[in-house]
Design a protein around this motif. Structure first.
Motif, mmCIF file in Angstrom:
data_model
loop_
_atom_site.group_PDB
_atom_site.id
_atom_site.type_symbol
_atom_site.label_atom_id
_atom_site.label_comp_id
_atom_site.label_asym_id
_atom_site.label_seq_id
_atom_site.Cartn_x
_atom_site.Cartn_y
_atom_site.Cartn_z
ATOM 1 N N ASN A 1 0.814 -1.216 0.000
ATOM 2 C CA ASN A 1 0.000 0.000 0.000
ATOM 3 C C ASN A 1 0.846 1.264 0.000
ATOM 4 O O ASN A 1 0.417 2.294 -0.522
ATOM 5 C CB ASN A 1 -0.958 0.008 1.194
ATOM 6 C CG ASN A 1 -2.090 -0.973 1.009
ATOM 7 O OD1 ASN A 1 -2.471 -1.289 -0.109
ATOM 8 N ND2 ASN A 1 -2.615 -1.485 2.101
ATOM 9 N N THR B 1 -0.700 7.668 -4.539
ATOM 10 C CA THR B 1 -2.114 7.886 -4.277
ATOM 11 C C THR B 1 -2.455 9.370 -4.388
ATOM 12 O O THR B 1 -1.596 10.233 -4.231
ATOM 13 C CB THR B 1 -2.498 7.404 -2.857
ATOM 14 O OG1 THR B 1 -1.679 8.077 -1.904
ATOM 15 C CG2 THR B 1 -2.329 5.904 -2.705
ATOM 16 N N LYS C 1 -5.706 5.010 -4.966
ATOM 17 C CA LYS C 1 -4.528 4.577 -5.715
ATOM 18 C C LYS C 1 -4.602 5.050 -7.160
ATOM 19 O O LYS C 1 -5.665 5.027 -7.769
ATOM 20 C CB LYS C 1 -4.404 3.054 -5.693
ATOM 21 C CG LYS C 1 -4.092 2.487 -4.343
ATOM 22 C CD LYS C 1 -3.996 0.968 -4.419
ATOM 23 C CE LYS C 1 -3.716 0.381 -3.072
ATOM 24 N NZ LYS C 1 -3.653 -1.093 -3.127
ATOM 25 N N ASN D 1 -3.607 0.046 -9.925
ATOM 26 C CA ASN D 1 -3.824 -1.185 -9.169
ATOM 27 C C ASN D 1 -3.113 -2.329 -9.879
ATOM 28 O O ASN D 1 -3.732 -3.084 -10.629
ATOM 29 C CB ASN D 1 -5.329 -1.486 -9.046
ATOM 30 C CG ASN D 1 -6.006 -0.539 -8.097
ATOM 31 O OD1 ASN D 1 -5.611 -0.439 -6.946
ATOM 32 N ND2 ASN D 1 -7.003 0.180 -8.582
ATOM 33 N N LYS E 1 -1.640 -5.708 -10.986
ATOM 34 C CA LYS E 1 -2.020 -7.104 -10.777
ATOM 35 C C LYS E 1 -0.754 -7.936 -10.575
ATOM 36 O O LYS E 1 0.364 -7.441 -10.672
ATOM 37 C CB LYS E 1 -2.800 -7.620 -11.992
ATOM 38 C CG LYS E 1 -3.978 -6.764 -12.369
ATOM 39 C CD LYS E 1 -5.081 -6.854 -11.335
ATOM 40 C CE LYS E 1 -6.296 -6.075 -11.785
ATOM 41 N NZ LYS E 1 -6.667 -5.007 -10.917
#
Length: 145
Positions: free
Chosen positions: A33, A38, A44, A47, A49
Motif C-alpha cells: 500500500n 495515491t 490509488k 492497481n 495485478k
C-alpha cells in the motif's frame, strides 16, 4: 576494482527490489500500500495485478544482471549496442524517476502528504537518484578507459 564494487552494489539493490516485486507478485501484502502513488484522498493511481508485479521483478532482475556485465563483475556476452546505449539509458531512466512527473512522484511532486508521498521523498526518489548516479559513474569510468 571500483567498477566491480559499484556493479555488485547496484546488483544487490536491484536484487532486493526484484525480490520485493516477486513477493508482491506471489500475493504478499507487506509494504504494498505504501509503494503505490495515491491521490490526496488515498485513492490509488494504479492497481497493479500479479502479472505486472512479475514483469517489474523480471525487469529489475535484468537490470541487476546488466550492471554486473557492464561493470565486468561477471563475464556475459551482451550485444555491443546494448552495452553502449544501455547504461546511459538506465542512468537516465532512474534520474528521471527521481525528478518525477511533478504531481505524485519524484522530488518535485506536488502531492506530498500521502503515505506514498512521504516515503517517496524520504526513500524512493533518493534511491532512484543514487542508482542513476552510480550507473552514470560506471559510464564515465568506462569512457576514461
Amino acid at each position: 576494482m571500483i567498477t566491480n564494487l559499484i556493479g555488485v552494489l547496484l546488483f544487490l539493490i536491484f536484487i532486493f527490489l526484484s525480490a520485493i516485486h516477486f513477493y508482491w507478485g506471489l500475493g504478499g501484502t507487506w509494504g504494498a500500500n505504501a509503494a503505490i502513488p495515491t491521490k490526496e484522498n488515498n485513492e490509488k493511481l494504479m492497481n497493479p495485478k500479479l502479472f505486472e508485479c512479475f514483469v517489474v521483478a523480471i525487469v529489475l532482475l535484468g537490470f541487476g544482471i546488466f550492471v554486473l556485465a557492464y561493470s565486468k563483475s561477471v563475464s556475459i556476452n551482451l550485444p555491443t549496442w546494448l552495452l553502449y546505449y544501455g547504461a546511459p539509458a538506465l542512468s537516465l531512466l532512474f534520474i528521471c524517476r527521481a525528478i518525477g512527473e511533478f504531481k505524485y512522484v519524484g522530488f518535485f511532486k506536488k502531492v506530498k502528504s500521502t503515505r506514498f508521498g512521504q516515503l517517496d521523498t524520504k526513500y524512493y526518489s533518493p534511491l532512484c537518484l543514487l542508482i542513476g548516479f552510480l550507473v552514470m559513474t560506471l559510464v564515465l569510468i568506462k569512457l576514461k578507459q
